[in-house]
Design a protein around this motif. Sequence first.
Motif, mmCIF file in Angstrom:
data_model
loop_
_atom_site.group_PDB
_atom_site.id
_atom_site.type_symbol
_atom_site.label_atom_id
_atom_site.label_comp_id
_atom_site.label_asym_id
_atom_site.label_seq_id
_atom_site.Cartn_x
_atom_site.Cartn_y
_atom_site.Cartn_z
ATOM 1 N N GLY A 1 0.816 -1.203 0.000
ATOM 2 C CA GLY A 1 0.000 0.000 0.000
ATOM 3 C C GLY A 1 0.848 1.251 0.000
ATOM 4 N N PHE A 2 0.185 2.378 0.067
ATOM 5 C CA PHE A 2 0.821 3.689 0.075
ATOM 6 C C PHE A 2 0.612 4.271 1.474
ATOM 7 C CE2 PHE A 2 0.574 2.574 -4.226
ATOM 8 C CZ PHE A 2 1.497 3.341 -4.920
ATOM 9 N N PRO B 1 -7.264 9.766 3.144
ATOM 10 C CA PRO B 1 -6.729 8.418 2.938
ATOM 11 C C PRO B 1 -7.208 7.752 1.650
ATOM 12 C CG PRO B 1 -7.676 8.639 5.135
ATOM 13 C CD PRO B 1 -8.019 9.886 4.386
ATOM 14 N N SER B 2 -8.316 8.208 1.073
ATOM 15 C CA SER B 2 -8.793 7.581 -0.159
ATOM 16 C C SER B 2 -7.799 7.792 -1.307
ATOM 17 C CB SER B 2 -10.177 8.103 -0.543
ATOM 18 O OG SER B 2 -10.128 9.452 -0.948
ATOM 19 N N VAL B 3 -6.989 8.833 -1.227
ATOM 20 C CA VAL B 3 -5.966 9.055 -2.258
ATOM 21 C C VAL B 3 -4.975 7.901 -2.251
ATOM 22 C CG1 VAL B 3 -4.066 10.550 -3.005
ATOM 23 C CG2 VAL B 3 -6.217 11.560 -2.231
ATOM 24 N N ARG B 4 -4.546 7.469 -1.065
ATOM 25 C CA ARG B 4 -3.587 6.364 -0.967
ATOM 26 C C ARG B 4 -4.226 5.063 -1.455
ATOM 27 N NH1 ARG B 4 -2.847 9.568 3.463
ATOM 28 N NH2 ARG B 4 -3.755 8.162 4.991
ATOM 29 N N PHE C 1 -4.209 5.285 -5.249
ATOM 30 C CA PHE C 1 -2.852 5.050 -5.760
ATOM 31 C C PHE C 1 -2.586 3.554 -5.868
ATOM 32 C CE2 PHE C 1 -1.166 9.365 -5.299
ATOM 33 C CZ PHE C 1 -0.089 9.356 -6.182
ATOM 34 N N LEU C 2 -2.939 2.814 -4.831
ATOM 35 C CA LEU C 2 -2.709 1.370 -4.835
ATOM 36 C C LEU C 2 -3.519 0.694 -5.936
ATOM 37 C CD1 LEU C 2 -1.495 -1.204 -3.634
ATOM 38 C CD2 LEU C 2 -3.418 -1.240 -2.017
ATOM 39 N N ASP D 1 -1.587 -1.157 -9.019
ATOM 40 C CA ASP D 1 -1.733 -2.606 -9.212
ATOM 41 C C ASP D 1 -2.354 -2.933 -10.564
ATOM 42 O OD1 ASP D 1 -0.514 -3.243 -6.841
ATOM 43 O OD2 ASP D 1 -2.371 -3.612 -5.746
ATOM 44 N N ARG D 2 -3.192 -2.050 -11.065
ATOM 45 C CA ARG D 2 -3.777 -2.263 -12.395
ATOM 46 C C ARG D 2 -2.764 -1.929 -13.494
ATOM 47 N NH1 ARG D 2 -9.640 -0.187 -14.606
ATOM 48 N NH2 ARG D 2 -9.443 -1.195 -16.619
ATOM 49 N N LEU D 3 -1.966 -0.897 -13.266
ATOM 50 C CA LEU D 3 -0.942 -0.498 -14.238
ATOM 51 C C LEU D 3 0.122 -1.579 -14.419
ATOM 52 C CD1 LEU D 3 0.237 1.838 -16.011
ATOM 53 C CD2 LEU D 3 1.502 2.542 -13.970
ATOM 54 N N VAL D 4 0.529 -2.194 -13.298
ATOM 55 C CA VAL D 4 1.566 -3.235 -13.326
ATOM 56 C C VAL D 4 0.992 -4.474 -12.646
ATOM 57 C CG1 VAL D 4 3.953 -3.804 -12.780
ATOM 58 C CG2 VAL D 4 3.320 -1.407 -13.144
#
Length: 140
Positions: A16-17, A58-61, A64-65, A69-72
Amino acid sequence: MKIVQKLVTLKAKPRGFHLITHEILEHLPELREFEAGTAHLFLMHTSASLTINENADPSVRHDFLAFTDRLVPENEPYYTHTLEGSEDMPAHIKSSLYGNFLVIPINNGQFVFGTWQGIYLCEHRDFAGNRKVYITLMGV
């Protein structure tokens, strides 16, 4: 010119971030001695990264996750580096995308951030251990 260098060990965190600004600052009482300068933070790992972003919601973090995870994605058939688990190679790629160091200005004994900014540890492994950050403070 003053220079302070130290190795900071961050407690293990799940994938996570994670906002780590306060955890970093707890280890830097010397920061108060600097009128002006820069802080260089170097993460000594290849499957995690550092970035600066939103420190309030916290929804930003979470987003980001989800995006990262979808990008890579995991389990791609073209990965050959798979001995340490399905998230290992994607973690290395994510680490390179976000980077392993930050440079932050120092003014009047504090990090200079924009409104709503904080330091993230981007943990890309499911079961990583403690993470080490080598920090150099330089200035007057």
